[in-house]
Scaffold this motif. Sequence first.
Motif, PDB file in Angstrom:
ATOM      1  N   TYR A  30      -4.840 -10.012   2.606  1.00 19.83           N
ATOM      2  CA  TYR A  30      -5.205  -8.664   2.157  1.00 19.83           C
ATOM      3  C   TYR A  30      -6.409  -8.117   2.924  1.00 19.83           C
ATOM      4  O   TYR A  30      -6.896  -7.034   2.614  1.00 19.83           O
ATOM      5  CB  TYR A  30      -5.511  -8.680   0.664  1.00 19.83           C
ATOM      6  N   GLY A  31      -6.900  -8.883   3.888  1.00 18.58           N
ATOM      7  CA  GLY A  31      -8.037  -8.440   4.681  1.00 18.58           C
ATOM      8  C   GLY A  31      -9.381  -8.762   4.069  1.00 18.58           C
ATOM      9  O   GLY A  31     -10.410  -8.380   4.624  1.00 18.58           O
ATOM     10  N   ALA A  32      -9.402  -9.480   2.952  1.00 22.05           N
ATOM     11  CA  ALA A  32     -10.669  -9.849   2.322  1.00 22.05           C
ATOM     12  C   ALA A  32     -11.294 -11.034   3.055  1.00 22.05           C
ATOM     13  O   ALA A  32     -10.600 -11.987   3.410  1.00 22.05           O
ATOM     14  CB  ALA A  32     -10.450 -10.198   0.848  1.00 22.05           C
ATOM     15  N   ARG A  33     -12.588 -10.974   3.274  1.00 16.79           N
ATOM     16  CA  ARG A  33     -13.279 -12.030   4.007  1.00 16.79           C
ATOM     17  C   ARG A  33     -13.424 -13.269   3.139  1.00 16.79           C
ATOM     18  O   ARG A  33     -13.890 -13.209   2.009  1.00 16.79           O
ATOM     19  CB  ARG A  33     -14.663 -11.541   4.455  1.00 16.79           C
ATOM     20  N   SER A  88     -24.243 -22.161  23.490  1.00 18.64           N
ATOM     21  CA  SER A  88     -23.532 -20.881  23.508  1.00 18.64           C
ATOM     22  C   SER A  88     -22.708 -20.821  22.234  1.00 18.64           C
ATOM     23  O   SER A  88     -21.839 -21.666  22.011  1.00 18.64           O
ATOM     24  CB  SER A  88     -22.626 -20.788  24.742  1.00 18.64           C
ATOM     25  N   THR A  89     -22.981 -19.841  21.391  1.00 23.94           N
ATOM     26  CA  THR A  89     -22.347 -19.798  20.067  1.00 23.94           C
ATOM     27  C   THR A  89     -21.417 -18.598  19.955  1.00 23.94           C
ATOM     28  O   THR A  89     -21.670 -17.537  20.525  1.00 23.94           O
ATOM     29  CB  THR A  89     -23.413 -19.712  18.955  1.00 23.94           C
ATOM     30  N   SER A  90     -20.353 -18.809  19.206  1.00 21.21           N
ATOM     31  CA  SER A  90     -19.380 -17.752  18.919  1.00 21.21           C
ATOM     32  C   SER A  90     -18.987 -17.847  17.456  1.00 21.21           C
ATOM     33  O   SER A  90     -18.970 -18.945  16.882  1.00 21.21           O
ATOM     34  CB  SER A  90     -18.142 -17.891  19.812  1.00 21.21           C
ATOM     35  N   ALA A  91     -18.664 -16.715  16.851  1.00 22.50           N
ATOM     36  CA  ALA A  91     -18.302 -16.695  15.430  1.00 22.50           C
ATOM     37  C   ALA A  91     -17.117 -15.766  15.210  1.00 22.50           C
ATOM     38  O   ALA A  91     -17.015 -14.715  15.849  1.00 22.50           O
ATOM     39  CB  ALA A  91     -19.482 -16.240  14.571  1.00 22.50           C
ATOM     40  N   ARG A  92     -16.237 -16.184  14.333  1.00 22.29           N
ATOM     41  CA  ARG A  92     -15.099 -15.374  13.917  1.00 22.29           C
ATOM     42  C   ARG A  92     -14.977 -15.436  12.395  1.00 22.29           C
ATOM     43  O   ARG A  92     -15.210 -16.475  11.785  1.00 22.29           O
ATOM     44  CB  ARG A  92     -13.794 -15.873  14.568  1.00 22.29           C
ATOM     45  N   GLN A  93     -14.566 -14.307  11.802  1.00 19.13           N
ATOM     46  CA  GLN A  93     -14.414 -14.230  10.355  1.00 19.13           C
ATOM     47  C   GLN A  93     -13.047 -14.766   9.933  1.00 19.13           C
ATOM     48  O   GLN A  93     -12.063 -14.623  10.649  1.00 19.13           O
ATOM     49  CB  GLN A  93     -14.576 -12.792   9.877  1.00 19.13           C
ATOM     50  N   ILE A  94     -12.998 -15.380   8.749  1.00 17.99           N
ATOM     51  CA  ILE A  94     -11.744 -15.833   8.141  1.00 17.99           C
ATOM     52  C   ILE A  94     -11.362 -14.810   7.082  1.00 17.99           C
ATOM     53  O   ILE A  94     -12.134 -14.568   6.145  1.00 17.99           O
ATOM     54  CB  ILE A  94     -11.892 -17.226   7.505  1.00 17.99           C
TER      55      ILE A  94
END
Length: 552
Positions: A313-316, A303-309
């Motif tokens: 300033y909101g830049a990925r 079961s996989t989950s992903a979140r952005q860093i």
Amino acid sequence: MPADLSADHTATMEPNGWRRTVEREFFGLPRVHRALLSQAPLAITTLVVVIFLVLIDPALITNVLFVLGLGGVFLLVGAAALLRWKILPDWFIWVIPLADFIAIGAMVHGANQSLSGLSLLSVFPVLWLAWSDMPPKFTRIIAFVGPLTIAWAPFLFGGVEPSRAGLIKPLLIPIIMLGLATAATVVTKSLQVQAERLSAATGEAQLRASQLDSIINVAEVGVVVVDGGGHDLLMNKYQQAIHSLALPAAAADPSEAELLVFGPDRLTRVPSEERPVRRAVNGEEYSGELYWIGSGSGQRAMSTSARQIVDEYGARQGAVVVFHDVSEVMEAVAAQEDFVASVSHELRTPLTSILGYLELVLDDLDDDVVASYLKIVSRNAERLLRLVNDLLGSARDAMTVTPQVGDLKAILVSAVDAARPRAEQRSVRIHLDVESDMLGSFDRVRMGQAIDNLISNAVKFASSPGVVEVVGKATTTGLSVSVRDDGLGISPEEQVKLFTRFYRSESARQAAVPGVGLGLAITKTIADAHGGVLTVASTVGEGSTFTLSIPH
């Protein structure tokens, strides 16, 4: 190898890296090196002066006092290199810059004004003292007194009669040296404070990094951190083990497309762009996505989950992907479905036989009283057979409907009449409010089953005494049935899981309300099969309202 289940490297922490950085700085060097580096500028400048004098005024080299001063400078270089600093006290290093003033004074007065500005060489011992461990107050005093003593040496030691002009004229250089020493000590102190703060902050950061590294590696989940370009920054040990499952046995260095990553059916290979880390690299966030890793008996469900860093300033800046091994859960679900399917299949055969024989008996029976009893038995046996079929269908995740034009009002009236005996046993009053015209296209048997489930649930969970309200109405888009009770109510957290097969709320278990947790799941499946929806609105302690809506 592309970033997905693999990592070309693992981010590692160097606990002593910051120490090596500090050791490369001046203040981290051994005292012998610090002494040589501090004495070297004066020695090099003096050597340049000697070369200049040889070219311009060779006669000056024969001046004894100048030669003594010159020799003193280079003698102090040798002392800096040869003294056993480890056994000497820390303050002994100050002896060399203090002796430099004497050597410089000899050179200045040996030159006897032939080489103007030679007294500026005292800037080197002044700077040495400024960045040494000598207290700043003493450094400033020496920075003023040393050059002043050199300038006034003829009056102090040479027996020359002092004059007003002779005493005042040389004051400029001592004053400049005092200002220079003040500035140098302030800057040096500031740098030392910053170095100490940086060292403390670096040490704390390394400690936190070490703690984080330990936490990540002790967790029984796979963790992959990638940067914005998809390059692996970190992969914990658990994820490395998961990655090893995805490696094909025959490939020494497999490409991303060759890794063994499959969809929920365990057979279909997932395209590279749809794999978990690649999806995260492309900016996607998700939770609970199921993949199967590996093949054969060693295949595991993840079961996989992903979140952005993102930065301030909101830049990925990258992404974090977590892999949770749910193989045991999937095997338990499969075993549960197999068990339900097996039991349902075994129950369906005798029930079908019972219904067949009841029908034969009813065809030849003349006793109306007994026939009424047998009809009740037949009706309940049919209901039980439907439940068995639903259990079998739920195990197979299948539900078929055969829509026909009909009036939903008749089904509502029949369902309410069927539920009244049970409601009266619990002192629950059922109130039916239905419009006269509820024509639509639906599967009569399935809709009857769904409405039976909703009313039966409401009667079970209503207060005793209590009221269950059943409302049927036609809308511009379709037909709607709402069933409201005044019972326990359902918390928002439980509402999320309410339509899951075999789920029963905590309040239902505590109140010992009978049931297996299939009614609402089946009702929702029936609603979905009709292209409709089943919703719930509930408040704990006030009751619940279930609304089944289907299109015309």
